[in-house]
Design a protein around this motif. Structure first.
Motif, PDB file in Angstrom:
ATOM      1  N   SER A  45       0.755  -1.002  -0.284  1.00  0.00           N
ATOM      2  CA  SER A  45      -0.197   0.210  -0.314  1.00  0.00           C
ATOM      3  C   SER A  45       0.814   0.891  -0.241  1.00  0.00           C
ATOM      4  O   SER A  45       0.470   2.094  -0.893  1.00  0.00           O
ATOM      5  CB  SER A  45      -0.736  -0.309   1.153  1.00  0.00           C
ATOM      6  OG  SER A  45      -0.446   0.009   2.618  1.00  0.00           O
ATOM      7  N   MET A  46       2.049   1.375   0.744  1.00  0.00           N
ATOM      8  CA  MET A  46       2.801   2.298   0.304  1.00  0.00           C
ATOM      9  C   MET A  46       3.721   2.495  -0.803  1.00  0.00           C
ATOM     10  O   MET A  46       3.960   4.060  -0.795  1.00  0.00           O
ATOM     11  CB  MET A  46       3.694   2.009   1.482  1.00  0.00           C
ATOM     12  CG  MET A  46       3.605   1.818   3.474  1.00  0.00           C
ATOM     13  SD  MET A  46       5.118   1.575   4.027  1.00  0.00           S
ATOM     14  CE  MET A  46       6.041   2.168   4.753  1.00  0.00           C
ATOM     15  N   THR A  47       4.036   1.468  -1.734  1.00  0.00           N
ATOM     16  CA  THR A  47       4.089   1.763  -2.878  1.00  0.00           C
ATOM     17  C   THR A  47       2.728   2.539  -4.242  1.00  0.00           C
ATOM     18  O   THR A  47       2.991   3.343  -5.251  1.00  0.00           O
ATOM     19  CB  THR A  47       4.593   0.765  -3.847  1.00  0.00           C
ATOM     20  OG1 THR A  47       3.728  -0.355  -3.351  1.00  0.00           O
ATOM     21  CG2 THR A  47       5.512  -0.915  -2.197  1.00  0.00           C
ATOM     22  N   GLU A  48       2.242   2.594  -3.640  1.00  0.00           N
ATOM     23  CA  GLU A  48       1.136   3.519  -4.522  1.00  0.00           C
ATOM     24  C   GLU A  48       1.209   4.916  -4.133  1.00  0.00           C
ATOM     25  O   GLU A  48       0.926   5.545  -5.590  1.00  0.00           O
ATOM     26  CB  GLU A  48      -0.555   3.086  -3.727  1.00  0.00           C
ATOM     27  CG  GLU A  48      -0.743   1.550  -3.480  1.00  0.00           C
ATOM     28  CD  GLU A  48      -2.057   1.876  -2.972  1.00  0.00           C
ATOM     29  OE1 GLU A  48      -3.101   2.760  -3.185  1.00  0.00           O
ATOM     30  OE2 GLU A  48      -2.420  -0.085  -2.775  1.00  0.00           O
ATOM     31  N   ASP A  49       1.874   5.452  -3.588  1.00  0.00           N
ATOM     32  CA  ASP A  49       2.457   6.608  -3.348  1.00  0.00           C
ATOM     33  C   ASP A  49       3.260   7.115  -3.383  1.00  0.00           C
ATOM     34  O   ASP A  49       4.451   6.517  -2.207  1.00  0.00           O
ATOM     35  CB  ASP A  49       1.745   7.881  -2.146  1.00  0.00           C
ATOM     36  CG  ASP A  49      -0.438   7.723  -2.016  1.00  0.00           C
ATOM     37  OD1 ASP A  49      -0.480   7.941  -3.072  1.00  0.00           O
ATOM     38  OD2 ASP A  49      -0.746   7.138  -1.430  1.00  0.00           O
ATOM     39  N   GLY A  50       4.154   7.369  -4.720  1.00  0.00           N
ATOM     40  CA  GLY A  50       5.409   7.741  -4.301  1.00  0.00           C
ATOM     41  C   GLY A  50       6.243   6.929  -5.637  1.00  0.00           C
ATOM     42  O   GLY A  50       5.920   6.477  -6.958  1.00  0.00           O
ATOM     43  N   LEU A  51       7.346   7.424  -6.197  1.00  0.00           N
ATOM     44  CA  LEU A  51       8.135   7.406  -7.125  1.00  0.00           C
ATOM     45  C   LEU A  51       9.063   6.292  -6.430  1.00  0.00           C
ATOM     46  O   LEU A  51       9.313   5.265  -6.145  1.00  0.00           O
ATOM     47  CB  LEU A  51       9.717   8.469  -7.729  1.00  0.00           C
ATOM     48  CG  LEU A  51       8.656   9.298  -7.888  1.00  0.00           C
ATOM     49  CD1 LEU A  51      10.055  11.056  -7.716  1.00  0.00           C
ATOM     50  CD2 LEU A  51       7.689   9.638  -8.879  1.00  0.00           C
ATOM     51  N   PRO A  52       8.805   5.113  -8.146  1.00  0.00           N
ATOM     52  CA  PRO A  52       9.934   3.613  -7.871  1.00  0.00           C
ATOM     53  C   PRO A  52      11.013   4.373  -7.466  1.00  0.00           C
ATOM     54  O   PRO A  52      11.700   3.065  -6.115  1.00  0.00           O
ATOM     55  CB  PRO A  52      10.485   3.349  -8.914  1.00  0.00           C
ATOM     56  CG  PRO A  52       8.892   4.328 -10.432  1.00  0.00           C
ATOM     57  CD  PRO A  52       9.048   5.643  -9.674  1.00  0.00           C
ATOM     58  N   GLU A  53      11.961   5.715  -6.894  1.00  0.00           N
ATOM     59  CA  GLU A  53      13.098   5.250  -6.480  1.00  0.00           C
ATOM     60  C   GLU A  53      13.316   5.305  -5.105  1.00  0.00           C
ATOM     61  O   GLU A  53      13.833   5.534  -4.403  1.00  0.00           O
ATOM     62  CB  GLU A  53      14.249   6.580  -6.567  1.00  0.00           C
ATOM     63  CG  GLU A  53      12.722   8.090  -6.909  1.00  0.00           C
ATOM     64  CD  GLU A  53      12.702   7.982  -8.495  1.00  0.00           C
ATOM     65  OE1 GLU A  53      12.649   9.202  -8.959  1.00  0.00           O
ATOM     66  OE2 GLU A  53      12.227   6.936  -8.827  1.00  0.00           O
ATOM     67  N   ASP A  54      11.634   5.760  -4.151  1.00  0.00           N
ATOM     68  CA  ASP A  54      11.960   5.213  -2.674  1.00  0.00           C
ATOM     69  C   ASP A  54      11.659   4.749  -2.588  1.00  0.00           C
ATOM     70  O   ASP A  54      11.935   4.435  -1.581  1.00  0.00           O
ATOM     71  CB  ASP A  54      10.536   6.602  -2.799  1.00  0.00           C
ATOM     72  CG  ASP A  54      10.690   8.192  -3.415  1.00  0.00           C
ATOM     73  OD1 ASP A  54      10.834   8.540  -3.288  1.00  0.00           O
ATOM     74  OD2 ASP A  54       9.494   8.261  -3.224  1.00  0.00           O
TER      75      ASP A  54
END
Length: 242
Positions: A45-54
């Motif tokens: 769920s955290m990966t839904e907001d943000g860029l891949p490099e995050d």
């Protein structure tokens, strides 16, 4: 006279030995793990907001999809966040220059520049500027290539880390692939569907200078201490002989 020459020769050997030992110790120093400390796992769920490099290169939460077979890897998209719980990882000894490492460096007295090789033997990478290619065995017995940090590889081999950091499918460097082709054939590695890349580029770029300074500083101090110890021992040995 002969004794003096022998002493001078042994002193030189002692200093070189101290330098070699220091380089080997510092090269294997887990600076990255020490600086990062304990990181919070990343959930899907955290990966839904943000860029891949995050997220690439960060610890994988329990709900991050696991690659368990060659079919999973073949079907994976380049945009998918994935992790692997490998049954075995095997170092190839070949590494590719990391994205944040400058392609050129100062060549020395004349103030020119030197182009850094894109691919190198990991034994020559003293400053951690290259990411090694590893053969990763999946639970179904198949094998793929992955590029990970030396600290991650050590943690997996030591049993301290079960799942690799979050990664994505990336392209293989053809020069590196050519150098490890025999090893790949030996382990039936799938080299047609890309590379599992799980290095935290954002962290690496922002901490690169600090990591290198720590390594250089630790190496200098260790060489100084070991060199002094070896020279003192030699001095005592020759004093007793005289």
């Amino acid at each position: 006279m002969k004794m003096k020459l022998l002493k001078k020769g042994l002193e030189f050997v002692a200093v070189v030995l101290a330098l070699v030992i220091s380089v080997l110790i510092v090269k294997n120093l887990s600076v990255e793990s020490i600086l990062k400390g304990k990181e919070e796992p990343v959930s899907l769920s955290m990966t839904e907001d943000g860029l891949p490099e995050d997220f690439i290169g960060r610890p994988a939460g329990d709900d991050i999809p696991r690659l368990t077979s060659a079919k999973d890897w073949e079907d994976a998209w380049a945009t998918s966040y994935l992790t692997i719980e490998p049954t075995e990882i095997i170092g190839t000894g070949t590494g590719v220059r990391l994205p944040w490492v400058p392609a050129y460096s100062n060549s020395g007295r004349r103030g020119g520049t030197r182009h850094k090789a894109e691919v190198t033997t990991m034994a020559l990478d003293l400053l951690g500027e290259y990411g090694e290619y590893f053969i990763v065995k999946l639970p179904d017995g198949s094998a793929i290539l992955a590029q990970m940090s030396a600290d991650t590889a050590k943690s997996v081999k030591a049993g301290k880390l079960t799942a690799l950091p979050i990664g994505r499918k990336a392209g293989l460097h053809q020069q590196a692939l050519a150098q490890i082709s025999d090893l790949c054939r030996q382990h039936n590695v799938d080299t047609e569907t890309g590379l599992f890349y799980c290095i935290n580029d954002t962290w690496g770029e922002s901490h690169n200078f600090m990591v290198q300074m720590i390594r250089i500083g630790a190496g200098f101090l260790l060489t100084l201490v070991l060199g002094t110890v070896f020279l003192v021992i030699l001095g005592k040995v020759f004093k007793e002989k005289n």
